[in-house]
Each structure stands twice: as C-alpha cells, then as structure tokens.
Write an enzyme that holds these catalytic residues in place. Structure first.
Site, PDB file in Angstrom:
ATOM      1  N   ASP A 122       5.576  45.828   9.834  1.00 46.70           N
ATOM      2  CA  ASP A 122       4.726  45.503   8.690  1.00 46.70           C
ATOM      3  C   ASP A 122       3.470  46.352   8.578  1.00 46.70           C
ATOM      4  O   ASP A 122       2.742  46.228   7.592  1.00 46.70           O
ATOM      5  CB  ASP A 122       4.329  44.020   8.750  1.00 46.70           C
ATOM      6  CG  ASP A 122       5.529  43.120   8.526  1.00 46.70           C
ATOM      7  OD1 ASP A 122       6.327  43.435   7.630  1.00 46.70           O
ATOM      8  OD2 ASP A 122       5.673  42.119   9.250  1.00 46.70           O
ATOM      9  N   ASP A 182      13.290  44.271   3.644  1.00 48.51           N
ATOM     10  CA  ASP A 182      11.849  44.418   3.400  1.00 48.51           C
ATOM     11  C   ASP A 182      11.292  45.707   4.015  1.00 48.51           C
ATOM     12  O   ASP A 182      10.315  46.279   3.538  1.00 48.51           O
ATOM     13  CB  ASP A 182      11.051  43.246   4.016  1.00 48.51           C
ATOM     14  CG  ASP A 182      11.748  41.902   3.947  1.00 48.51           C
ATOM     15  OD1 ASP A 182      12.985  41.881   3.929  1.00 48.51           O
ATOM     16  OD2 ASP A 182      11.054  40.877   3.942  1.00 48.51           O
TER      17      ASP A 182
HETATM   18  N1  GLY Z   1       8.414  40.587   4.232  1.00 49.56           N
HETATM   19  C1  GLY Z   1       8.472  39.190   4.317  1.00 49.56           C
HETATM   20  C2  GLY Z   1       8.747  38.527   3.035  1.00 49.56           C
HETATM   21  O1  GLY Z   1       9.064  39.145   2.047  1.00 49.56           O
HETATM   22  O2  GLY Z   1       8.643  37.305   3.011  1.00 49.56           O
END
Ligand code: GLY
Length: 402
Positions: A122, A182
C-alpha cells in the site's frame, strides 16, 4: 442476440447523451465551493477528535465513521493515510488557495516515515496520493527523494520468480504469495519513479506485475478475481479467490474499479494495445452488467445475493469515474461513451451521495462499503471515495479545457 445487444447498447448511449444534455452540468465551481466549506468543517472535526483522545495522538487522518457515528482517525501506517492529504492537494489545485496548500503540506509531511514501509503493497497508495500530488504541484526536491525511496521500498516486495509484488504478509497458513487486484494501483508510483530516475527496473517490475495480473486475475467475461495466491517456488497461480468480495467467483465492485483504473494507466505508460483491450473488456463487464443500477453507482459486489437490497459502494463509482475520464483521453474510439459514463456517475454522486454541508464529520460522499464480509465500514463515508471523486472532478475540468 447480437442485434438485440447492439440496440440495447445504442439505447443506453442515447439515454446517457440525453441525461448529459438535460441535467445541470456538474459545475466545478459549485461543487468546489461545497468541498471548500466541507473540508474546513472536516479540519475542525479532526481537531476535536484529536483533543478528545489525547492518548491516540498518532491517529491523525480521517478514514471513515465508526458505527456510533464518531470520526474514525487512522495512523500514518494505515493503507488509507494518503487519501486525505491527496484530497487537500486537489482542493489546493482547484482553488489556488494557500490555506489549502498549507493544510496539504501539513498532512502530507506527517507521512514521511512511510517511505521506508515495506510491510505491504500500500505504500503506493499512501505516498503517491499524498507526496505524488504534492510533487506534481510544487516540484519539491525533498518530495521527489521521498517518492523515489517509497518506490524503492515497494520494489523490495517484488519476487522475480513470481513476477509480482507481494500484496500482503498475513494469512500465511493459507497463502504463499497473495496478490490482490488493488495492487495494480501501486504501479503508478513505479512509472513515476522510472520517469524521474530513468532506472528501468521500476518500469520492468510494473510491467511484469501487470502482465502476470492480466494472465491470472481475469475471467473470460472481463471481470476479475480479488486475490490470486501464487506458488512462491514455481510462480504458478495456486488459488483464485476473494477476501473482501461476496464469494470467490463473484465480482467485488471496487476490485473491478481498481482493475479499470490500473490497466488504463498501464496503457498510458506503455502504449501497449493489450492493456487498452483489457480496459474495454473490464468496462464492458461493469457497464453492461445486469446488476449495475441506472445511476451507475454499483452495489458493493456485482453478484451479491438480494440485489437491489444490498449496500452500494460510492468509492467504486468514484474510482470508475476517474478511470473513465482518463480512458476517454486515450481510447479515441470510445471517448464519447467513456466521458458520458463518467459524467453520469459524477452527476449521481453529486446529486444523491453527497453529504449535507456540516454533516458526516466533513466527508464529501456517503454510502461506500469497505469490508462487508467482516461487517466493517458498510454504507459509510470513506476517504478514498472522496479522493477519487476529487480526482475525477479535476480530470473532468481538465478534459473540458482541452
Ligand atoms: N485496497 C483495499 C480496498 O480496496 O478495500
């Protein structure tokens, strides 16, 4: 059947054109005056919450609302920490108000230590949305250094055998090498680092990750899985499943949005037509889906049982709108369609999902869904819904200037 689909598609296009012509156009000045006032309120709410909870002083960034309606603040390590600073940069960009620049700097620089975070994928979200926008607007040499270090930290999670950046380190009893859709979003930081440093390893890692994702994450109908677990020795996909969606074979709405956004910039950065083709497949899945509501704000999962009586996800809609507005500039054969779809989403968000001024602790949008299977963040504001809403509004304004 083919003819029927063509007629249906044309009717839908016609409907979008009519909506665009007759709806009040989304005037950035109107919405921006709302954002300006609402974020002044947000700053007060943050301060209030911080004084109430002196012991939680490292919780600084607004993420969402708690079930009791209180403001949820999170620490710099949280995956969403970069979105609020990023929204502040967009507000500064659109208003030129130095007050917002000072706020953006203040919240961005609290994240500085995260440039060394190698604990998950992230760091791209956290640093590119905050420092990335800050660098774009200020060209600060220090921000550049922080971003290059952030990209270097992200690359530490790349395994050449698998060909991907590892998303998560938890659930080790079940997963060997989990990669979530993601994760595509974090590649944008690597392209930025490649342009700034000319170090081709950033570029190669991003392309490798995207190619492997293209091969394993997608189904024939253009939808994607949430999690692919790779065998860390052979590099082969061993599990295809969900973590945040309804079921392994369902299509979690925000996952589809991340995919659309990620493959859009893959095409922008590489010019490789296979990425553009993938964006078309993803967009067809999303926007021709029988479960997509007419306001184009999706339910939290396209296959959730009991649709339409399930929560929606405005965050997925914001991400989709922002992606479409960029895609409209890249895919000349679909420019009109993608602009119309994005404009329709933004109109819906502004009309029916916007908080009332002075409510929702200063968040811009209501009705997002973070993690329904855990019973968490259902039908609440989320800072990333607001961030991509701001980004989409900025892109919409820039597209109309062109
Ligand atoms: N990247 C985590 C979400 O989209 O909840």
């Amino acid at each position: 059947m083919n003819r029927f689909r063509k007629i249906a598609a044309l009717t839908f296009l016609f409907y979008l054109i009519i909506i665009s012509c007759f709806s009040k156009p989304l005037t950035n000045s109107g919405i921006l005056s709302f954002v300006d006032k609402q974020y002044r309120f947000a700053l007060k709410e943050i301060e209030k919450k911080q004084t109430e909870h002196k012991c939680l002083t490292n919780k600084i960034f607004p993420r969402s609302l708690m079930p009791n309606g209180e403001l949820m603040l999170v620490a710099p390590e949280d995956w969403t920490s970069g979105f609020f600073p990023g929204s502040l940069w967009y507000l500064y960009e659109n208003t030129n108000d130095l007050f917002w620049k000072r706020q953006a700097i203040k919240y961005t620089e609290i994240l500085e230590s995260q440039q060394f975070n190698t604990g998950n994928h992230d760091v791209g979200f956290m640093m590119y949305c905050s420092y990335g926008n800050g660098y774009r607007l200020t060209k600060s040499a220090h921000y550049k250094e922080v971003l290059i270090q952030s990209a270097t930290s992200l690359c530490k999670r790349f395994n050449p055998k698998v060909g991907c950046i590892r998303s998560w380190d938890f659930n080790k009893e079940k997963w060997q090498y989990p990669v979530i859709i993601d994760n595509m979003m974090n590649l944008e930081l690597l392209f930025w680092a490649f342009h700034e440093t000319k170090d081709s390893s950033f570029y190669k890692i991003a392309v490798s990750h995207a190619d492997k994702t293209l091969r394993n994450h997608f189904r024939d109908n253009g939808s994607c899985y949430h999690v692919i677990d790779y065998d860390s020795i052979t590099g082969n996909a061993r599990l295809k499943m969900t973590y945040q969606g309804y079921s392994d074979e369902s299509s979690w709405a925000r996952g589809q949005a991340w995919a659309l956004y990620g493959f859009t910039f893959m095409y922008r950065e590489t010019g490789d037509k296979k990425y553009l083709d993938q964006t078309e497949k993803i967009a067809n899945f999303i926007f021709n889906n029988k479960n997509m509501p007419t306001d184009l704000v999706p339910f939290w999962d396209f296959d959730a049982p009991k649709i339409p009586n399930v929560p929606k996800d405005a965050s997925a809609a914001s991400v989709m709108a922002s992606a479409l507005l960029e895609l409209a500039t890249l895919d000349q054969s679909n420019t009109l369609k993608y602009n119309l779809l994005a404009n329709k989403i933004l109109l819906s968000l502004e009309k029916d999902y916007k908080s009332k001024l002075g409510e929702n602790r200063g968040f811009l949008l209501k009705q997002s869904t973070g993690f329904l299977p855990w019973g968490a963040e259902i039908n609440v504001p989320l800072n990333y819904a607001d961030y991509y809403f701001m980004e989409a509004l900025t892109r919409q304004k820039n597209n109309t200037k062109k």
